[in-house]
Design a protein around this motif. Structure first.
Motif, mmCIF file in Angstrom:
data_model
loop_
_atom_site.group_PDB
_atom_site.id
_atom_site.type_symbol
_atom_site.label_atom_id
_atom_site.label_comp_id
_atom_site.label_asym_id
_atom_site.label_seq_id
_atom_site.Cartn_x
_atom_site.Cartn_y
_atom_site.Cartn_z
ATOM 1 N N VAL A 236 0.863 -1.419 -0.142
ATOM 2 C CA VAL A 236 0.076 -0.004 -0.005
ATOM 3 C C VAL A 236 1.044 1.298 -0.034
ATOM 4 C CG1 VAL A 236 -1.610 1.340 1.374
ATOM 5 C CG2 VAL A 236 -2.078 -1.253 1.105
ATOM 6 N N ALA A 237 1.879 1.182 0.898
ATOM 7 C CA ALA A 237 2.912 2.235 0.948
ATOM 8 C C ALA A 237 3.525 2.701 -0.501
ATOM 9 C CB ALA A 237 3.878 2.010 2.050
ATOM 10 N N ILE B 205 2.163 2.021 -3.421
ATOM 11 C CA ILE B 205 1.199 2.522 -4.466
ATOM 12 C C ILE B 205 1.029 3.953 -4.187
ATOM 13 C CG2 ILE B 205 -1.113 2.366 -4.995
ATOM 14 C CD1 ILE B 205 -1.114 -0.712 -4.705
ATOM 15 N N LEU B 206 0.973 4.475 -2.801
ATOM 16 C CA LEU B 206 0.764 5.803 -2.358
ATOM 17 C C LEU B 206 1.767 6.603 -3.080
ATOM 18 C CD1 LEU B 206 -0.845 5.417 0.945
ATOM 19 C CD2 LEU B 206 -2.051 5.631 -1.207
ATOM 20 N N ASP B 207 3.105 6.130 -2.859
ATOM 21 C CA ASP B 207 4.284 6.909 -3.218
ATOM 22 C C ASP B 207 4.420 7.077 -4.554
ATOM 23 O OD1 ASP B 207 6.746 8.201 -2.602
ATOM 24 O OD2 ASP B 207 7.467 6.519 -3.689
ATOM 25 N N ASP B 208 4.319 5.728 -5.249
ATOM 26 C CA ASP B 208 4.487 5.599 -6.761
ATOM 27 C C ASP B 208 3.453 6.316 -7.467
ATOM 28 O OD1 ASP B 208 6.267 4.330 -8.881
ATOM 29 O OD2 ASP B 208 4.128 3.370 -9.685
ATOM 30 N N ALA B 209 1.995 6.420 -7.234
ATOM 31 C CA ALA B 209 1.213 7.184 -7.794
ATOM 32 C C ALA B 209 1.016 8.617 -7.310
ATOM 33 C CB ALA B 209 -0.339 6.428 -7.674
ATOM 34 N N ASP B 210 1.913 9.094 -6.483
ATOM 35 C CA ASP B 210 1.866 10.355 -5.921
ATOM 36 C C ASP B 210 0.288 10.702 -5.686
ATOM 37 O OD1 ASP B 210 2.572 12.833 -5.248
ATOM 38 O OD2 ASP B 210 2.390 13.831 -7.340
ATOM 39 N N VAL B 211 -0.154 9.837 -4.605
ATOM 40 C CA VAL B 211 -1.642 10.116 -4.195
ATOM 41 C C VAL B 211 -1.703 11.247 -3.359
ATOM 42 C CG1 VAL B 211 -3.478 9.022 -2.924
ATOM 43 C CG2 VAL B 211 -2.163 7.621 -4.735
ATOM 44 N N ARG B 212 -2.773 12.259 -3.806
ATOM 45 C CA ARG B 212 -3.096 13.377 -2.992
ATOM 46 C C ARG B 212 -4.100 13.026 -1.783
ATOM 47 N NH1 ARG B 212 -0.551 17.579 -5.592
ATOM 48 N NH2 ARG B 212 1.188 16.751 -7.030
ATOM 49 N N VAL B 213 -5.190 12.256 -2.081
ATOM 50 C CA VAL B 213 -6.077 12.105 -1.275
ATOM 51 C C VAL B 213 -6.423 10.637 -1.133
ATOM 52 C CG1 VAL B 213 -8.620 12.386 -0.663
ATOM 53 C CG2 VAL B 213 -7.178 14.439 -1.593
ATOM 54 N N ALA C 95 -7.628 7.733 -16.563
ATOM 55 C CA ALA C 95 -8.729 7.807 -15.469
ATOM 56 C C ALA C 95 -8.410 6.931 -14.244
ATOM 57 C CB ALA C 95 -10.098 7.154 -16.410
ATOM 58 N N VAL C 96 -7.689 5.774 -14.539
ATOM 59 C CA VAL C 96 -7.567 4.830 -13.406
ATOM 60 C C VAL C 96 -5.837 4.228 -13.538
ATOM 61 C CG1 VAL C 96 -8.089 2.572 -12.275
ATOM 62 C CG2 VAL C 96 -9.928 4.280 -13.583
ATOM 63 N N LEU C 97 -5.455 4.073 -12.552
ATOM 64 C CA LEU C 97 -4.129 3.287 -12.345
ATOM 65 C C LEU C 97 -4.296 2.146 -11.342
ATOM 66 C CD1 LEU C 97 -1.546 6.320 -11.323
ATOM 67 C CD2 LEU C 97 -1.995 5.514 -13.644
ATOM 68 N N ASN C 98 -4.240 1.159 -12.388
ATOM 69 C CA ASN C 98 -4.529 -0.174 -11.896
ATOM 70 C C ASN C 98 -3.087 -0.955 -11.606
ATOM 71 O OD1 ASN C 98 -7.438 -0.861 -11.423
ATOM 72 N ND2 ASN C 98 -7.545 -0.743 -13.589
ATOM 73 N N PHE C 99 -3.077 -1.029 -10.371
ATOM 74 C CA PHE C 99 -1.385 -1.614 -10.018
ATOM 75 C C PHE C 99 -1.698 -3.233 -10.022
ATOM 76 C CE2 PHE C 99 -0.455 2.592 -8.594
ATOM 77 C CZ PHE C 99 0.904 2.622 -8.527
ATOM 78 N N THR C 100 -0.983 -3.894 -10.625
ATOM 79 C CA THR C 100 -0.704 -5.362 -11.045
ATOM 80 C C THR C 100 -0.647 -6.117 -9.515
ATOM 81 O OG1 THR C 100 1.629 -5.377 -11.268
ATOM 82 C CG2 THR C 100 0.434 -4.904 -13.063
ATOM 83 N N SER C 101 -0.473 -7.430 -9.701
ATOM 84 C CA SER C 101 -0.522 -8.275 -8.572
ATOM 85 C C SER C 101 0.987 -8.212 -7.883
ATOM 86 C CB SER C 101 -1.219 -9.301 -8.498
ATOM 87 O OG SER C 101 -0.435 -10.074 -9.692
ATOM 88 N N GLY C 102 1.944 -7.737 -8.706
ATOM 89 C CA GLY C 102 3.482 -7.808 -8.442
ATOM 90 C C GLY C 102 4.079 -9.177 -8.503
ATOM 91 N N SER C 103 3.444 -10.022 -9.338
ATOM 92 C CA SER C 103 3.955 -11.158 -9.615
ATOM 93 C C SER C 103 5.466 -11.393 -10.213
ATOM 94 C CB SER C 103 3.149 -12.099 -10.599
ATOM 95 O OG SER C 103 2.844 -11.342 -11.752
ATOM 96 N N THR C 104 5.838 -10.147 -10.838
ATOM 97 C CA THR C 104 7.314 -10.090 -11.258
ATOM 98 C C THR C 104 8.142 -9.030 -10.652
ATOM 99 O OG1 THR C 104 6.654 -8.297 -12.725
ATOM 100 C CG2 THR C 104 6.492 -10.927 -13.494
ATOM 101 N N GLY C 105 7.726 -8.748 -9.394
ATOM 102 C CA GLY C 105 8.563 -7.817 -8.523
ATOM 103 C C GLY C 105 7.572 -6.749 -7.951
ATOM 104 N N LYS C 106 7.952 -5.548 -7.638
ATOM 105 C CA LYS C 106 7.083 -4.510 -7.261
ATOM 106 C C LYS C 106 5.945 -4.328 -7.855
ATOM 107 C CE LYS C 106 10.181 -1.743 -4.438
ATOM 108 N NZ LYS C 106 10.947 -0.393 -4.268
ATOM 109 N N LEU C 107 4.878 -3.700 -7.445
ATOM 110 C CA LEU C 107 3.579 -3.650 -8.108
ATOM 111 C C LEU C 107 3.887 -2.295 -9.049
ATOM 112 C CD1 LEU C 107 2.996 -4.957 -5.167
ATOM 113 C CD2 LEU C 107 0.522 -3.807 -5.423
#
Length: 333
Positions: free
Chosen positions: A90-91, A93-101, A127-139
């Motif tokens: 989760v951390a 994703i929040l950092d990589d996507a530069d989440v504001r809220v 419209a959407v950033l869908n993060f993968t399940s991370g099967s090959t490394g980081k999401l």
């Protein structure tokens, strides 16, 4: 045009018609329009600009749908986060996507006005950033544009014939990649949530391939008899039907684990691998039985063949699924 504008349009024509049903919660289009406008205007009022990321950390619930439509209306990028992910994931994703809220468990911001909100969005805008399940490394984030979302809506209609049953249907894709959740559709909008592993959606197309081939075998005549009378064709049909049944049973078994709050992580990899590979084999045999009639552009079985081939690559290639299975098997303990 984006998915949020469909709510505004529907609220104009059918304000009292049910738009969203989730458990005991029921909303009409008029109510859904007011809720999404308040949320969209509140976010804009807090200084968020189109293209910025807003994350939602929640399971499938009515509030998740309301938030998604509000973000679409305001031109913001939705980042769905599955509650099944670890704290580190989760951390990341929040950092990589530069989440504001970040919305957690259906939290609501209600101080916005009820005036219609419709930020202009280009079909190529994210419209959407869908993060993968991370099967090959980081999401990693896969970007869905507004054009992609509308195309997915049309694709759902192609697969399930929703619009044929009601011309006011707005299908909706699954809320979370990792949770393997999906939402069904209701007339003109959004609908009941139901659980389904990603592999389950792949059953529909091979089932159609099998039905087309059985019908062809019954009606195509050679030497004064239907080709279904030939043992070689019968054997192919038997193999196709058996593969379909095995894939369906395997998927429902994993679904039962999910409903029982177990973690079918290894089984999920297995389902995605087995269903994708066997769906393509079914399509390949369908074309083989149809002969040159199955190779003509515009023939339904030819379109099915092309569609099923991509499932061995999309949402993780077959090789990636094998890596995931092996990794789970080799875990200590």
């Amino acid at each position: 045009m984006n998915l949020g504008t469909y709510i505004t349009r529907s609220s104009t024509f059918w304000p009292e018609r049910e738009a969203l049903i989730c458990g005991e919660r029921r909303l009409t289009y008029g109510e859904l329009e007011r809720i999404t406008n308040r949320l969209a205007s509140a976010l804009i009022g807090r200084g968020l600009a189109p293209g910025q990321a807003v994350a939602t950390y929640a399971g499938n619930c009515a509030q998740a749908v309301e938030t998604e439509m509000a973000l679409s209306k305001s031109g913001l990028v939705r980042v769905p986060i599955s509650p099944r992910l670890s704290v580190d994931e989760v951390a990341h994703i929040l950092d990589d996507a530069d989440v504001r809220v970040l919305f957690v468990d259906g939290e609501r911001v209600e101080e916005g006005g009820e005036g219609s909100v419709a930020v202009e969005a280009d079909q190529h805008d994210a419209a959407v950033l869908n993060f993968t399940s991370g099967s090959t490394g980081k999401l990693k984030a896969a970007v869905q544009t507004h054009g992609n979302r509308l195309a997915n809506m049309r694709k759902l209609d192609d697969e399930f014939g929703l619009l044929a049953r009601d011309p006011r249907v707005l299908p909706r894709r699954r809320a979370h990649h990792a949770r393997a959740r999906h939402a069904a559709a209701r007339p003109a909008g959004l609908g009941r949530h139901r659980r389904r592993p990603a592999a389950l959606g792949r059953r529909v197309v091979p089932r159609r391939a099998l039905a087309l081939t059985v019908d062809f075998a019954r009606t195509r005549q050679v030497f004064g008899a239907p080709i279904g009378a030939l043992q070689s064709v019968q054997h192919k049909l038997a193999d196709m039907a058996t593969s379909y049944y095995a894939a369906r049973s395997m998927t429902y078994d994993a679904l039962a684990d999910l409903d029982a709050d177990r973690e079918p992580r290894t089984e999920a990899f297995m389902c995605k691998l087995f269903v994708a590979e066997n769906a393509f084999r079914i399509a390949d045999e369908a074309v083989q039985i149809h002969g040159k009639a199955g190779l003509v552009r515009g023939a339904e079985v030819e379109a099915v063949f092309r569609k099923l081939r991509m499932f061995r690559v999309l949402t993780g290639s077959s090789e990636i699924q094998k890596n995931g299975i092996a990794r789970q098997l080799l875990l200590p303990g």
